[in-house]
Design a protein around this motif. Structure first.
Motif, short mmCIF file in Angstrom:
data_model
loop_
_atom_site.label_atom_id
_atom_site.label_comp_id
_atom_site.label_asym_id
_atom_site.label_seq_id
_atom_site.Cartn_x
_atom_site.Cartn_y
_atom_site.Cartn_z
N VAL A 1 24.23 96.27 17.88
CA VAL A 1 25.44 95.46 17.74
C VAL A 1 25.83 94.78 19.06
CG1 VAL A 1 27.18 97.23 18.23
CG2 VAL A 1 27.65 95.46 16.55
N LEU A 2 25.20 95.15 20.15
CA LEU A 2 25.56 94.56 21.45
C LEU A 2 25.44 93.03 21.49
CD1 LEU A 2 24.20 97.20 23.98
CD2 LEU A 2 26.58 96.62 23.51
N PRO A 3 24.38 92.40 20.95
CA PRO A 3 24.35 90.93 20.97
C PRO A 3 25.52 90.30 20.23
CG PRO A 3 22.16 91.78 20.55
CD PRO A 3 23.10 92.95 20.48
N GLN A 4 25.90 90.87 19.08
CA GLN A 4 27.04 90.34 18.33
C GLN A 4 28.33 90.47 19.14
OE1 GLN A 4 27.21 88.80 15.26
NE2 GLN A 4 29.36 88.46 15.75
N LEU A 5 28.52 91.61 19.76
CA LEU A 5 29.72 91.80 20.58
C LEU A 5 29.73 90.86 21.78
CD1 LEU A 5 30.06 95.69 20.50
CD2 LEU A 5 31.44 94.01 19.27
N ARG A 6 28.56 90.58 22.35
CA ARG A 6 28.47 89.66 23.48
C ARG A 6 28.86 88.24 23.05
NH1 ARG A 6 28.96 90.28 28.50
NH2 ARG A 6 27.48 91.96 28.46
N VAL A 7 28.38 87.82 21.88
CA VAL A 7 28.73 86.50 21.37
C VAL A 7 30.24 86.41 21.17
CG1 VAL A 7 28.57 84.97 19.36
CG2 VAL A 7 26.51 85.96 20.34
N MET A 8 30.82 87.44 20.57
CA MET A 8 32.27 87.43 20.34
C MET A 8 33.04 87.44 21.65
SD MET A 8 32.71 89.75 16.90
CE MET A 8 32.20 91.26 17.66
N GLN A 9 32.54 88.16 22.64
CA GLN A 9 33.21 88.19 23.94
C GLN A 9 33.14 86.82 24.61
OE1 GLN A 9 31.39 90.72 26.81
NE2 GLN A 9 33.03 90.49 28.28
N ASN A 10 32.01 86.15 24.50
CA ASN A 10 31.87 84.83 25.13
C ASN A 10 32.76 83.78 24.48
OD1 ASN A 10 30.04 85.86 26.92
ND2 ASN A 10 28.25 85.08 25.87
N THR A 11 32.95 83.87 23.16
CA THR A 11 33.80 82.90 22.48
C THR A 11 35.28 83.26 22.61
OG1 THR A 11 33.58 84.05 20.38
CG2 THR A 11 32.06 82.23 20.81
N LYS A 12 35.58 84.50 22.94
CA LYS A 12 36.95 85.02 23.15
C LYS A 12 37.78 85.09 21.88
CE LYS A 12 37.02 85.07 27.82
NZ LYS A 12 35.65 85.32 28.13
N ILE A 13 37.41 84.36 20.83
CA ILE A 13 38.17 84.36 19.59
C ILE A 13 37.23 84.76 18.47
CG2 ILE A 13 39.42 82.93 17.94
CD1 ILE A 13 40.30 81.19 20.29
N VAL A 14 37.65 85.73 17.66
CA VAL A 14 36.82 86.21 16.57
C VAL A 14 37.51 85.86 15.26
CG1 VAL A 14 35.70 88.22 15.58
CG2 VAL A 14 36.09 88.12 18.05
N GLU A 15 36.78 85.18 14.40
CA GLU A 15 37.34 84.79 13.11
C GLU A 15 37.54 86.03 12.24
OE1 GLU A 15 34.31 82.07 12.14
OE2 GLU A 15 35.12 80.51 13.42
N PRO A 16 38.49 85.98 11.32
CA PRO A 16 38.85 87.17 10.54
C PRO A 16 37.69 87.83 9.80
CG PRO A 16 40.52 85.48 10.23
CD PRO A 16 39.40 84.86 11.04
N PHE A 17 36.85 87.05 9.09
CA PHE A 17 35.77 87.69 8.33
C PHE A 17 34.77 88.39 9.25
CE2 PHE A 17 32.49 84.54 9.14
CZ PHE A 17 33.22 83.38 9.38
N THR A 18 34.51 87.85 10.42
CA THR A 18 33.61 88.50 11.37
C THR A 18 34.27 89.76 11.93
OG1 THR A 18 32.69 86.35 11.97
CG2 THR A 18 32.25 88.18 13.48
N ALA A 19 35.55 89.67 12.24
CA ALA A 19 36.28 90.82 12.77
C ALA A 19 36.31 91.95 11.73
CB ALA A 19 37.69 90.42 13.16
N HIS A 20 36.55 91.61 10.47
CA HIS A 20 36.59 92.63 9.41
C HIS A 20 35.22 93.31 9.28
CE1 HIS A 20 40.49 91.15 8.49
NE2 HIS A 20 40.13 90.18 7.67
N TYR A 21 34.16 92.51 9.34
CA TYR A 21 32.81 93.05 9.21
C TYR A 21 32.48 94.01 10.36
CZ TYR A 21 27.75 93.37 9.19
OH TYR A 21 26.47 93.86 9.21
N VAL A 22 32.74 93.59 11.58
CA VAL A 22 32.42 94.43 12.73
C VAL A 22 33.30 95.68 12.73
CG1 VAL A 22 32.28 94.54 15.25
CG2 VAL A 22 31.49 92.50 14.05
N PHE A 23 34.56 95.54 12.32
CA PHE A 23 35.43 96.71 12.21
C PHE A 23 34.88 97.69 11.17
CE2 PHE A 23 39.05 98.92 10.26
CZ PHE A 23 39.48 99.65 11.36
N ALA A 24 34.40 97.15 10.03
CA ALA A 24 33.82 98.01 9.00
C ALA A 24 32.57 98.72 9.53
CB ALA A 24 33.47 97.20 7.75
#
Length: 163
Positions: free
Chosen positions: A68-91
């Motif tokens: 999951v580290l690459p996905q978290l890195r992408v989200m960190q670089n964009t600084k904003i996480v869209e709701p459906f992506t945030a829900h998925y990673v939270f799940a």
């Protein structure tokens, strides 16, 4: 009818730049894969299965812990996480926590016999450590997700030091 072309929206361009800089480089992907492969060669199950199967199993366990580290890195670089992506990673984080809790409870319930069933040596401990590592990798994201949800925000904003 004339069709006009426009440049991509700023959000899309930020995402594509982030993707290309984060995970497109083969060198960056190898940073996760090679250590997992080396660890699998060194520490793998001691069951009666074929050696290649045991090493492959260990590689999958180690790679899953950091996948999951690459996905978290992408989200960190964009600084904003869209709701459906945030829900998925939270799940994913909740699933990892429950899986980790399951393994710990099974070891406690069996009074350690489960560890013996997985083999001997470092392997049984490494399975549990891999579960715990993956849980902690996602725990930080889950903290910011919960904070965002209780704050009433639809879009999750991550600070720069999350990953």
């Amino acid at each position: 009818m004339t069709r006009t072309t426009s440049s991509s929206p700023p959000r899309l361009s930020i995402l594509s730049e982030s993707l290309s800089s984060s995970i497109s480089s083969p060198k960056r992907r190898l940073v996760l894969v090679v250590p997992c492969a080396v660890l699998a060669l060194c520490i793998h199950p001691t069951t009666s299965h074929n050696l290649l199967n045991r090493i492959s199993w260990a590689f999958c366990v180690y790679l899953e812990a950091v996948s999951v580290l690459p996905q978290l890195r992408v989200m960190q670089n964009t600084k904003i996480v869209e709701p459906f992506t945030a829900h998925y990673v939270f799940a994913l984080g909740v699933a990892r926590f429950l899986s980790c809790a399951h393994w710990v409870l099974q070891v406690l319930d069996s009074r350690g016999r489960l560890l013996v069933a997985l083999g001997y040596g470092l392997w049984p401990s490494m399975v549990l450590i891999s579960e715990i590592v993956q849980t902690f990798i996602l725990a930080d994201f889950c903290y910011y997700y919960i904070k965002s949800v209780f704050g009433g925000q639809l879009v999750l904003r991550l600070p720069s030091g999350v990953v």
